[in-house]
Design a protein around this motif. Sequence first.
Motif, PDB file in Angstrom:
ATOM      1  N   GLY A   1     -21.181  10.754  15.620  1.00 13.36           N
ATOM      2  CA  GLY A   1     -21.542  11.726  14.598  1.00 13.36           C
ATOM      3  C   GLY A   1     -20.420  12.011  13.622  1.00 13.36           C
ATOM      4  N   LEU A   2     -19.266  11.317  13.797  1.00 16.58           N
ATOM      5  CA  LEU A   2     -18.135  11.484  12.901  1.00 16.58           C
ATOM      6  C   LEU A   2     -18.257  10.517  11.724  1.00 16.58           C
ATOM      7  CD1 LEU A   2     -15.257  11.637  15.547  1.00 16.58           C
ATOM      8  CD2 LEU A   2     -16.455  13.560  14.486  1.00 16.58           C
ATOM      9  N   LEU A   3     -17.407  10.708  10.711  1.00 16.02           N
ATOM     10  CA  LEU A   3     -17.366   9.781   9.593  1.00 16.02           C
ATOM     11  C   LEU A   3     -17.009   8.382  10.088  1.00 16.02           C
ATOM     12  CD1 LEU A   3     -15.398  11.910   6.964  1.00 16.02           C
ATOM     13  CD2 LEU A   3     -17.813  11.287   6.842  1.00 16.02           C
ATOM     14  N   ASN A   4     -17.572   7.361   9.434  1.00 16.02           N
ATOM     15  CA  ASN A   4     -17.178   5.993   9.767  1.00 16.02           C
ATOM     16  C   ASN A   4     -15.966   5.587   8.927  1.00 16.02           C
ATOM     17  OD1 ASN A   4     -18.201   5.335   7.203  1.00 16.02           O
ATOM     18  ND2 ASN A   4     -20.181   4.730   8.033  1.00 16.02           N
ATOM     19  N   ARG A   5     -15.486   4.365   9.155  1.00 17.36           N
ATOM     20  CA  ARG A   5     -14.264   3.909   8.497  1.00 17.36           C
ATOM     21  C   ARG A   5     -14.406   3.898   6.974  1.00 17.36           C
ATOM     22  NH1 ARG A   5      -9.792   0.599   9.751  1.00 17.36           N
ATOM     23  NH2 ARG A   5     -10.553   0.278  11.880  1.00 17.36           N
ATOM     24  N   ARG A   6     -15.540   3.377   6.477  1.00 22.50           N
ATOM     25  CA  ARG A   6     -15.723   3.262   5.033  1.00 22.50           C
ATOM     26  C   ARG A   6     -15.695   4.631   4.357  1.00 22.50           C
ATOM     27  NH1 ARG A   6     -19.291   3.940   1.226  1.00 22.50           N
ATOM     28  NH2 ARG A   6     -20.729   4.893   2.716  1.00 22.50           N
ATOM     29  N   ALA A   7     -16.470   5.589   4.923  1.00 21.60           N
ATOM     30  CA  ALA A   7     -16.516   6.925   4.327  1.00 21.60           C
ATOM     31  C   ALA A   7     -15.163   7.625   4.433  1.00 21.60           C
ATOM     32  CB  ALA A   7     -17.597   7.757   5.004  1.00 21.60           C
ATOM     33  N   PHE A   8     -14.486   7.430   5.583  1.00 16.89           N
ATOM     34  CA  PHE A   8     -13.183   8.075   5.758  1.00 16.89           C
ATOM     35  C   PHE A   8     -12.178   7.562   4.736  1.00 16.89           C
ATOM     36  CE2 PHE A   8      -8.874   7.993   7.462  1.00 16.89           C
ATOM     37  CZ  PHE A   8      -8.664   9.342   7.711  1.00 16.89           C
ATOM     38  N   ASN A   9     -12.134   6.246   4.531  1.00 20.25           N
ATOM     39  CA  ASN A   9     -11.178   5.675   3.577  1.00 20.25           C
ATOM     40  C   ASN A   9     -11.388   6.247   2.180  1.00 20.25           C
ATOM     41  OD1 ASN A   9      -9.936   4.115   5.509  1.00 20.25           O
ATOM     42  ND2 ASN A   9     -11.182   2.293   5.087  1.00 20.25           N
ATOM     43  N   ALA A  10     -12.665   6.409   1.778  1.00 13.63           N
ATOM     44  CA  ALA A  10     -12.945   6.954   0.448  1.00 13.63           C
ATOM     45  C   ALA A  10     -12.492   8.405   0.336  1.00 13.63           C
ATOM     46  CB  ALA A  10     -14.442   6.837   0.154  1.00 13.63           C
ATOM     47  N   ILE A  11     -12.795   9.205   1.366  1.00 14.54           N
ATOM     48  CA  ILE A  11     -12.423  10.627   1.334  1.00 14.54           C
ATOM     49  C   ILE A  11     -10.910  10.787   1.447  1.00 14.54           C
ATOM     50  CG2 ILE A  11     -12.609  12.801   2.592  1.00 14.54           C
ATOM     51  CD1 ILE A  11     -15.453  11.989   3.362  1.00 14.54           C
ATOM     52  N   ALA A  12     -10.287   9.976   2.321  1.00  9.14           N
ATOM     53  CA  ALA A  12      -8.839  10.075   2.513  1.00  9.14           C
ATOM     54  C   ALA A  12      -8.088   9.752   1.231  1.00  9.14           C
ATOM     55  CB  ALA A  12      -8.411   9.132   3.641  1.00  9.14           C
ATOM     56  N   GLN A  13      -8.579   8.751   0.490  1.00  5.06           N
ATOM     57  CA  GLN A  13      -7.923   8.410  -0.765  1.00  5.06           C
ATOM     58  C   GLN A  13      -8.029   9.545  -1.778  1.00  5.06           C
ATOM     59  OE1 GLN A  13      -5.898   6.062  -1.312  1.00  5.06           O
ATOM     60  NE2 GLN A  13      -5.645   6.277  -3.525  1.00  5.06           N
ATOM     61  N   GLN A  14      -9.175  10.246  -1.779  1.00  4.25           N
ATOM     62  CA  GLN A  14      -9.335  11.391  -2.677  1.00  4.25           C
ATOM     63  C   GLN A  14      -8.327  12.499  -2.308  1.00  4.25           C
ATOM     64  OE1 GLN A  14     -13.427  12.643  -2.516  1.00  4.25           O
ATOM     65  NE2 GLN A  14     -14.206  10.716  -3.367  1.00  4.25           N
ATOM     66  N   PHE A  15      -8.187  12.774  -1.004  1.00  3.35           N
ATOM     67  CA  PHE A  15      -7.216  13.780  -0.571  1.00  3.35           C
ATOM     68  C   PHE A  15      -5.795  13.338  -0.909  1.00  3.35           C
ATOM     69  CE2 PHE A  15     -10.579  15.561   2.136  1.00  3.35           C
ATOM     70  CZ  PHE A  15     -10.310  16.914   2.027  1.00  3.35           C
ATOM     71  N   PHE A  16      -5.542  12.034  -0.749  1.00  4.23           N
ATOM     72  CA  PHE A  16      -4.211  11.516  -1.050  1.00  4.23           C
ATOM     73  C   PHE A  16      -3.873  11.707  -2.529  1.00  4.23           C
ATOM     74  CE2 PHE A  16      -1.526   8.010  -2.495  1.00  4.23           C
ATOM     75  CZ  PHE A  16      -0.411   8.179  -1.686  1.00  4.23           C
ATOM     76  N   MET A  17      -4.819  11.369  -3.428  1.00  2.28           N
ATOM     77  CA  MET A  17      -4.586  11.527  -4.859  1.00  2.28           C
ATOM     78  C   MET A  17      -4.376  12.995  -5.218  1.00  2.28           C
ATOM     79  SD  MET A  17      -4.485   8.487  -5.867  1.00  2.28           S
ATOM     80  CE  MET A  17      -4.365   8.812  -7.621  1.00  2.28           C
TER      81      MET A  17
ATOM     82  N   GLU B   1       6.718  10.162  -1.019  1.00  7.74           N
ATOM     83  CA  GLU B   1       6.617  10.026  -2.458  1.00  7.74           C
ATOM     84  C   GLU B   1       6.452   8.568  -2.884  1.00  7.74           C
ATOM     85  OE1 GLU B   1       9.946  11.846  -4.285  1.00  7.74           O
ATOM     86  OE2 GLU B   1       9.401  13.896  -3.679  1.00  7.74           O
ATOM     87  N   GLU B   2       6.954   7.645  -2.062  1.00  9.14           N
ATOM     88  CA  GLU B   2       6.859   6.232  -2.391  1.00  9.14           C
ATOM     89  C   GLU B   2       5.461   5.660  -2.157  1.00  9.14           C
ATOM     90  OE1 GLU B   2       9.086   7.525  -0.370  1.00  9.14           O
ATOM     91  OE2 GLU B   2      10.923   7.453  -1.573  1.00  9.14           O
ATOM     92  N   ASP B   3       4.619   6.381  -1.424  1.00 12.78           N
ATOM     93  CA  ASP B   3       3.282   5.878  -1.095  1.00 12.78           C
ATOM     94  C   ASP B   3       2.399   5.888  -2.344  1.00 12.78           C
ATOM     95  OD1 ASP B   3       3.909   5.544   1.587  1.00 12.78           O
ATOM     96  OD2 ASP B   3       3.341   7.621   2.071  1.00 12.78           O
ATOM     97  N   HIS B   4       1.615   4.813  -2.492  1.00 12.70           N
ATOM     98  CA  HIS B   4       0.673   4.717  -3.610  1.00 12.70           C
ATOM     99  C   HIS B   4      -0.777   4.693  -3.133  1.00 12.70           C
ATOM    100  CE1 HIS B   4       3.970   4.009  -6.392  1.00 12.70           C
ATOM    101  NE2 HIS B   4       4.442   3.078  -5.558  1.00 12.70           N
ATOM    102  N   HIS B   5      -0.950   4.628  -1.831  1.00 13.66           N
ATOM    103  CA  HIS B   5      -2.310   4.582  -1.273  1.00 13.66           C
ATOM    104  C   HIS B   5      -2.262   5.194   0.111  1.00 13.66           C
ATOM    105  CE1 HIS B   5      -6.196   3.081   0.085  1.00 13.66           C
ATOM    106  NE2 HIS B   5      -6.460   2.778  -1.184  1.00 13.66           N
ATOM    107  N   VAL B   6      -3.334   5.856   0.486  1.00  8.66           N
ATOM    108  CA  VAL B   6      -3.379   6.511   1.788  1.00  8.66           C
ATOM    109  C   VAL B   6      -3.293   5.507   2.932  1.00  8.66           C
ATOM    110  CG1 VAL B   6      -5.891   6.472   2.069  1.00  8.66           C
ATOM    111  CG2 VAL B   6      -4.565   8.355   3.066  1.00  8.66           C
ATOM    112  N   GLU B   7      -3.640   4.249   2.635  1.00  3.03           N
ATOM    113  CA  GLU B   7      -3.601   3.223   3.672  1.00  3.03           C
ATOM    114  C   GLU B   7      -2.196   3.068   4.249  1.00  3.03           C
ATOM    115  OE1 GLU B   7      -5.184   0.661   6.324  1.00  3.03           O
ATOM    116  OE2 GLU B   7      -6.295   1.836   4.837  1.00  3.03           O
TER     117      GLU B   7
END
Length: 401
Positions: free
Chosen positions: A245-261, A369-375
């Motif tokens: 019932g949790l987010l899957n990998r695809r949805a998490f990556n999209a949301i995580a990148q939004q939080f990262f930005m 600060e050097e990170d450009h992507h949440v990955e």
Amino acid sequence: MNKKIAHSSLNEGIEISNPSRYMTITYTVSLSFIAVLSLLVHLMLDKVISEQDESGHFINVSGQQRMLSQRASLFTLDYIYSGNKESRELATESLKKLKDNHAFLLNAHYESLASTNNSVLSDEMLSLYFDEPFRVSQKVATFESMVNNALINRENYSKAGAVEPEFVGLAKDSLLAGFNAVVYQYEREGNQQVARLRTVQSVVLVIVVLTLIVEAFFIFRPMVNKVSTYASKLQKEANYDALSGLLNRRAFNAIAQQFFMASRRYKAPLSVIMLDIDFFKRINDTYGHDTGDLAIKWISNMLTDSMRESDCVARIGGEEFVVLLPNTENRGALQTAEKIRSSVASSIFEIKGNEIPITISLGVSSADEEDHHVEAVIKRADTALYESKSSGRNKVSLFAH
């Protein structure tokens, strides 16, 4: 102090069959019914127009009779006194038209009598044509006979001098009154027929409106709800893991990148926790894959209960989970990770009377600060997780730069 968490059955997904057939049948039936009713309204309107045209034609023809009787009378009178042949021709022409119009107006009546013994004309109209006081049909025949006689025997009438011929009085008096009554009756009956048709048309129109309302509430609304539920199910299946019932990998990556930005834009801290279940294969091999699935569900519930509302939790692999912690630095992320580890370790997963000890290993990393992507943050947390598992499991490790 240990605490027991009772297992709850897995939530089953909502089963919805493909809605295409349901929608096709529903649309076809409802729209066909509306189309039939709309066609009925069209036919009623067409009938109203036709009745108005027919009624107008009868009124026009019957109205001509008044003019023709006067015209025939006046031209015949002129011919009697002047001998003008043109007046005789005009009188003959008017008389013929009068006779033809009369035959036209009674034609349906005569045809009906011959075929069904029922008259098309109303009782009121029949009374005007054949009964007292007007007897229009008889007076038309009498008028025709008188005018023809005057046109043939002009000398007899011219010798009478100033005496008004009888056909003139007939045309000005009783015949004209009869024609007026016929015109009035045609107008009245035409209006009545049109009024009846308009009433039927209004009833059908009301039925159409009521049908649309009924269909909106009992067909289209349930159909929209069903399709919306189906769409929601598809949306959930596209973004959420069916087992946990949790987010899957695809949805998490999209949301995580939004939080990262957002963290880059507002210079806010952001941390990630990677974790998986220790010796998960042993649980599957010993107790079966069904128990393994229940263990994943159990851990998912533990994570959901431990997280803040702003945190984001996902299952990204078999027994692997990830937690995104907005506005959280290394220290806070470590405290959260340790809280999760301790809660799992101190709880007992019980299934079918068996108490199965479960522990988890966790890795923590924070955005730089050097990170450009949440990955990049996730990979570092995964490296820290590997360190926890390599050093004995049931541990929390922080990625060391």
